[in-house]
Design a protein around this motif. Structure first.
Motif, PDB file in Angstrom:
ATOM      1  N   LEU A   1       8.268  -1.848  13.791  1.00 42.20           N
ATOM      2  CA  LEU A   1       9.322  -2.744  13.305  1.00 42.20           C
ATOM      3  C   LEU A   1       9.050  -3.278  11.907  1.00 42.20           C
ATOM      4  CD1 LEU A   1      10.077  -4.733  16.582  1.00 42.20           C
ATOM      5  CD2 LEU A   1      11.488  -2.971  15.502  1.00 42.20           C
ATOM      6  N   THR A   2       7.963  -2.859  11.302  1.00 40.26           N
ATOM      7  CA  THR A   2       7.712  -3.201   9.893  1.00 40.26           C
ATOM      8  C   THR A   2       7.773  -1.967   8.998  1.00 40.26           C
ATOM      9  OG1 THR A   2       5.306  -2.961  10.195  1.00 40.26           O
ATOM     10  CG2 THR A   2       6.249  -5.167  10.494  1.00 40.26           C
ATOM     11  N   ARG A   3       8.167  -0.821   9.567  1.00 37.44           N
ATOM     12  CA  ARG A   3       8.217   0.425   8.806  1.00 37.44           C
ATOM     13  C   ARG A   3       9.659   0.796   8.464  1.00 37.44           C
ATOM     14  NH1 ARG A   3       3.103   0.477   7.447  1.00 37.44           N
ATOM     15  NH2 ARG A   3       3.427  -1.700   8.051  1.00 37.44           N
ATOM     16  N   GLY A   4       9.945   0.982   7.216  1.00 37.42           N
ATOM     17  CA  GLY A   4      11.210   1.549   6.757  1.00 37.42           C
ATOM     18  C   GLY A   4      12.437   0.866   7.332  1.00 37.42           C
ATOM     19  N   GLY A   5      13.393   1.713   7.773  1.00 39.25           N
ATOM     20  CA  GLY A   5      14.662   1.195   8.271  1.00 39.25           C
ATOM     21  C   GLY A   5      14.541   0.443   9.580  1.00 39.25           C
TER      22      GLY A   5
END
Length: 269
Positions: A96-100
């Motif tokens: 949930l902290t990566r990209g989209g």
């Protein structure tokens, strides 16, 4: 002029070893004092149990074989749930902290908030009724499932906040020297976010220990049986004894979480 300019730096350098020594002493006290106090409190419980004037019903409920069995069941619930919480919440927090996917973090955390705000006994019983027809889902397994849902929020939220709190310049510098995204995550971001993540793990541990007392209502085991017996039989000593043991177990688990945090924390963090 040069002497006066250098003096503050020299004083700061002289103070830094003392500051580090003080922090080391504080860490040592944090790791040594709690287990000593817990051991003394448990010793007080043992002394009370051996000398208290208890009737036959109270003696039967507080037999050492019964109490030790319930402590072991409570410990199993806590340890298994904690492992599942970490295995689920930390990877989910990383995703949930990566990209989209970062756009979904408020939604996921909001769902976790709603789940934790639900009455624990109600959620426990509803899940047990729902899964009761499936023989695999015993009271113990339903308790682990429910406690896992309750323990997810602190670890998930702290994982997200810890990773977001990492200095972006450090991440960019690591990528600038050719490190892959996986290497940056494992060698830079997670080590720096570890103190925040471990704080969430310790919160989850204490939460799980307390909520696990409700497992007795669906035959999940644990020290909740002693507390419930004291309430049902109107035996105040039995109820208080169960509550004291749960409190001591929660303090012990929280201390173990601090020990793991100290052992896992990278040097210099």
């Amino acid at each position: 002029m040069a002497d006066t300019a250098v003096a503050p730096d020299a004083q700061a350098a002289a103070r830094s070893p003392r500051r580090l020594a003080r922090l080391d002493r504080e860490t040592s006290l944090m790791l040594i004092v709690p287990p000593v106090l817990i051991a003394l409190a448990f010793g007080g419980y043992v002394w009370w149990r051996q000398t208290a004037d208890l009737d036959e019903t109270e003696l039967r409920q507080l037999r050492w074989s019964t109490v030790t069995s319930q402590i072991w069941q409570h410990t199993q619930l806590t340890l298994l749930t904690s492992v599942l919480v970490v295995l689920i919440a930390v990877p989910l927090g990383v995703l949930l902290t990566r990209g989209g996917l970062s756009r979904l973090s408020p939604l996921v955390v909001g769902i976790a908030n709603v789940g934790q705000s639900a009455p624990s006994i109600g959620l426990l019983v509803l899940i047990w009724i729902w899964l009761n027809d499936i023989g695999f889902w015993t009271g113990f397994r339903v308790s682990v499932l429910t406690l896992t849902l309750y323990g997810l929020l602190p670890v998930l939220r702290n994982t997200i906040e810890g990773l977001r709190g990492v200095d972006p310049t450090l991440v960019e510098a690591a990528r600038g020297v050719g490190m892959s995204q996986t290497a940056v995550l494992l060698r830079i971001e997670l080590p720096l976010a570890l103190p925040v993540i471990m704080a969430g793990v310790r919160t989850a541990l204490v939460l799980v220990v307390g909520t696990a007392t409700l497992a007795t209502f669906i035959n999940g085991g644990g020290l909740g049986a002693t507390i419930n017996s004291g309430l049902t039989l109107f035996r105040f000593p039995v109820m208080v004894a169960g509550a004291v043991l749960v409190a001591l177990l929660a303090l012990l688990v929280e201390w173990l979480g601090r020990v793991l945090e100290v052992l896992a924390r990278p040097k210099g963090v």
